[in-house]
Design a protein around this motif. Structure first.
Motif, PDB file in Angstrom:
ATOM      1  N   UNK A  88       0.854  -1.183   0.000  1.00  0.00           N
ATOM      2  CA  UNK A  88       0.000   0.000   0.000  1.00  0.00           C
ATOM      3  C   UNK A  88       0.892   1.237   0.000  1.00  0.00           C
ATOM      4  N   UNK A  89       0.714   2.083  -1.014  1.00  0.00           N
ATOM      5  CA  UNK A  89       1.498   3.310  -1.126  1.00  0.00           C
ATOM      6  C   UNK A  89       0.935   4.363  -0.174  1.00  0.00           C
ATOM      7  N   UNK A  90       1.763   4.806   0.766  1.00  0.00           N
ATOM      8  CA  UNK A  90       1.349   5.753   1.799  1.00  0.00           C
ATOM      9  C   UNK A  90       1.216   7.156   1.208  1.00  0.00           C
ATOM     10  N   UNK A  91      -0.008   7.659   1.155  1.00  0.00           N
ATOM     11  CA  UNK A  91      -0.325   8.951   0.525  1.00  0.00           C
ATOM     12  C   UNK A  91      -0.020   8.921  -0.976  1.00  0.00           C
ATOM     13  N   UNK A  92      -0.115   7.732  -1.555  1.00  0.00           N
ATOM     14  CA  UNK A  92       0.203   7.564  -2.969  1.00  0.00           C
ATOM     15  C   UNK A  92       1.690   7.321  -3.168  1.00  0.00           C
ATOM     16  N   UNK A  93       2.099   7.174  -4.431  1.00  0.00           N
ATOM     17  CA  UNK A  93       3.528   7.004  -4.748  1.00  0.00           C
ATOM     18  C   UNK A  93       4.080   8.376  -5.109  1.00  0.00           C
ATOM     19  N   UNK A  94       4.716   9.024  -4.148  1.00  0.00           N
ATOM     20  CA  UNK A  94       5.159  10.406  -4.323  1.00  0.00           C
ATOM     21  C   UNK A  94       6.662  10.604  -4.112  1.00  0.00           C
ATOM     22  N   UNK A  95       7.238   9.853  -3.191  1.00  0.00           N
ATOM     23  CA  UNK A  95       8.610  10.132  -2.773  1.00  0.00           C
ATOM     24  C   UNK A  95       9.616  10.012  -3.915  1.00  0.00           C
ATOM     25  N   UNK A  96       9.441   9.014  -4.770  1.00  0.00           N
ATOM     26  CA  UNK A  96      10.398   8.763  -5.843  1.00  0.00           C
ATOM     27  C   UNK A  96       9.865   9.121  -7.226  1.00  0.00           C
ATOM     28  N   UNK A  97       8.730   9.831  -7.263  1.00  0.00           N
ATOM     29  CA  UNK A  97       8.097  10.112  -8.554  1.00  0.00           C
ATOM     30  C   UNK A  97       8.023  11.601  -8.886  1.00  0.00           C
ATOM     31  N   UNK A  98       8.286  12.447  -7.907  1.00  0.00           N
ATOM     32  CA  UNK A  98       8.172  13.884  -8.136  1.00  0.00           C
ATOM     33  C   UNK A  98       6.778  14.421  -7.894  1.00  0.00           C
TER      34      UNK A  98
END
Length: 256
Positions: free
Chosen positions: A29-39
């Motif tokens: 499960x992506x926490x708050x979506x996948x954001x950390x490595x995607x910009x």
């Protein structure tokens, strides 16, 4: 005729076997979506879309209610100095996230998620900083919107407020609801009719038996927020059902 029956039996056996295997595998499960490595900005629609592209089992997000009862997706109670619960939807709609998106409404978020069926929407109902009544009003509005937008089949609910979890089950008996706060035993979760626990990883480290006890009752276990490989592996080895992480790419690679 006999060959047809045999073929059907074999295919059914294979299907059951595959389903059984998938239930034993920890899911991402992506926490708050996948954001950390995607910009992307956390809790943005772009972060949800990246989680879907990655093939995450679920994408977690947080929901608040404005002063005029419009639902918005954001983690903190405030954004850029604005208190979400005390601001109007008009004021909030003018706020831009770091990636240029407008602060997403729950409606826009669910509509995006509803375009697909593979990644589940893990909806956290945030506890109101004003009062219990607002928490419960937010709960009702979330459940109604999920139903109206026809995304019940891909939406799960989580909350720190135990009464909110109970309210979701009252309003949507078939919904998958997990409690977040870490202070209820598996027996209490079972007695309340909830679907599982979604506890901070430290709670499981102190109570390893929770995982086995939950699974004996066919209830789910979710650990948050696990971002390093050794801790991920510990939970994989324990066969926890879900791991919520800011590093979904890393966890997906580890699970291959």
């Amino acid at each position: 005729m006999k060959k047809s029956i045999l073929a059907f039996a074999i295919s059914l056996f294979c299907l059951i076997s595959v389903e059984g295997m998938s239930q034993d595998k920890t899911r991402v499960i992506a926490h708050r979506g996948a954001w950390k490595n995607t910009g992307a900005t956390e809790n943005s629609i772009a972060a949800l879309e990246h989680a879907i592209k990655l093939g995450c089992y679920g994408s977690e997000f947080d929901v608040h209610m404005s002063a005029d009862s419009v639902l918005f997706v954001n983690h903190d109670h405030t954004i850029q100095g604005t208190d979400i619960e005390k601001a109007t939807s008009g004021e909030l709609s003018k706020i831009k996230l770091g990636n240029g998106e407008a602060l997403p409404t729950l409606e826009a978020y669910l509509k995006t998620g509803g375009k697909q069926k593979k990644t589940r929407l893990i909806l956290e109902i945030k506890t109101s900083s004003i009062n219990k009544e607002r928490s419960l009003a937010l709960t009702k509005k979330c459940v109604e919107m999920v139903k109206n937008l026809k995304v019940e089949k891909i939406t799960d609910y989580i909350a720190f407020d135990y009464d909110v979890c109970l309210k979701v089950k009252e309003l949507a008996p078939k919904a998958h609801v997990e409690y977040l706060n870490g202070d209820k035993t598996p027996a209490e979760i079972l007695a309340a009719g909830l679907s599982g626990i979604d506890y901070h990883y430290s709670v499981y480290k102190k109570n390893e038996h929770y995982i086995e006890e939950m699974h004996k009752e066919k209830l789910t276990t979710n650990a948050w927020t696990v971002n390093d490989k050794p801790t991920m592996q510990w939970f994989i080895d324990k066969k926890v059902d879900f791991i919520t992480t800011n590093e979904p790419e890393q966890l997906l690679e580890l699970l291959k």
